[in-house]
Design an enzyme around this catalytic site. Sequence first.
Site, short mmCIF file in Angstrom:
data_model
loop_
_atom_site.label_atom_id
_atom_site.label_comp_id
_atom_site.label_asym_id
_atom_site.label_seq_id
_atom_site.Cartn_x
_atom_site.Cartn_y
_atom_site.Cartn_z
N ASN A 69 28.96 50.42 -10.93
CA ASN A 69 28.43 51.87 -10.83
C ASN A 69 26.79 51.91 -10.81
O ASN A 69 26.42 52.19 -11.25
CB ASN A 69 29.03 52.81 -11.33
CG ASN A 69 30.62 52.99 -10.84
OD1 ASN A 69 30.68 52.80 -9.28
ND2 ASN A 69 31.97 52.98 -11.31
N CYS B 65 25.36 55.09 -23.29
CA CYS B 65 25.32 56.77 -22.30
C CYS B 65 25.04 58.34 -23.07
O CYS B 65 24.51 59.26 -23.78
CB CYS B 65 26.11 57.36 -21.19
SG CYS B 65 27.89 56.97 -21.85
N ALA C 61 34.10 55.57 -15.51
CA ALA C 61 34.15 54.48 -16.67
C ALA C 61 34.57 53.84 -15.66
O ALA C 61 36.03 53.28 -15.43
CB ALA C 61 34.93 55.24 -17.83
N GLY D 196 33.65 47.66 -16.35
CA GLY D 196 32.29 47.72 -18.18
C GLY D 196 31.80 48.51 -19.13
O GLY D 196 31.87 47.86 -19.89
N ALA E 149 35.64 48.34 -21.24
CA ALA E 149 35.43 47.13 -21.92
C ALA E 149 34.59 47.00 -22.85
O ALA E 149 34.64 45.95 -24.55
CB ALA E 149 34.50 45.97 -21.00
#
EC number: 1.2.1.10
Length: 308
Positions: free
Chosen positions: A12, A128, A160, A163, A166
């Site tokens: 994403n 973020c 989410a 990645g 994780a």
Amino acid sequence: MSVGVAVLGSGNIGTDLMIKVLRLSDSLRMVAMAGIDPDSDGLARARRLGVTTTAEGVAGLVALPEFADVALVFDATSAGAHRHHDAVLRAHGRTVVDLTPAAVGPYVVPPVNLDEHLRETNVNMVTCGGQATVPIVAAVGRVTPVTYGEIVASIAAKSAGPGTRANIDEFTETTARAIEVVGGAELGKAIIVLNPADPPLLMRDTVYCLCPDTDADRSAIAAAIADMVRAVQEYVPGYCLKQDVQFDRVDSYLPALGRRLTGLQVSTFLEVSGAGHYLPTYAGNLDIMTSAALRTAERLIARRAVTA
């Protein structure tokens, strides 16, 4: 004249970043995207847009003939993978903008400390939550010292991907550290919530700053926060205050500090909506990362052009 860049990671974040470079940047030229899943939507979309691709990761990227035209690489993979990627790319003399929580290079939050790190060959975009909240902690700190900064980032579970999930542990650790190192708080703490609501909700961030000066100038604090919000909005238009900044006197024992604190609590409530370039608008958490990375890369390239 534009400078060639590549994106590592076809998820994403990597895909949204690619589209931002293609649509928004006059100084960056999208050369290649590298992933590890040959069937990923990101690689397929890159091919449709005329971008060179490889499903062989960083090894495939450096083996591409087009890699010779790449001056800067965005790493949108994972914290663990980034350490290897950095070693490979450093050996090839490439500048790296790291969108993972690996923090090999210094933390960068554009409106706070980008100017201090324009000579670096690897910069880290924190998280973020960090991009959304560290500017607020820094804004408060410009008026009065911040003893403790705590942020709660609530993001749509649908935003989410693998990645992000994780990297949850690294998210909290890296964000908390950035609250201290970049935001200037004596101690930082970060909490992330994956909100399963459907339809998905926009990213919400709550920032608590505990300041030892009970009589700190509240108007000056509110004005500093408003100025910082406008600075972030220059590259993330969907970033906004949801309500007026709140001020409360505090006099209580804080376990995180291991002592009692008497002072002023500054509470700031934020919302971040995405631009919708590739991701849905509710994924403001990802949009603020890619927007900050784009802003950072453009400044790094501009600095190199001036000194060349």
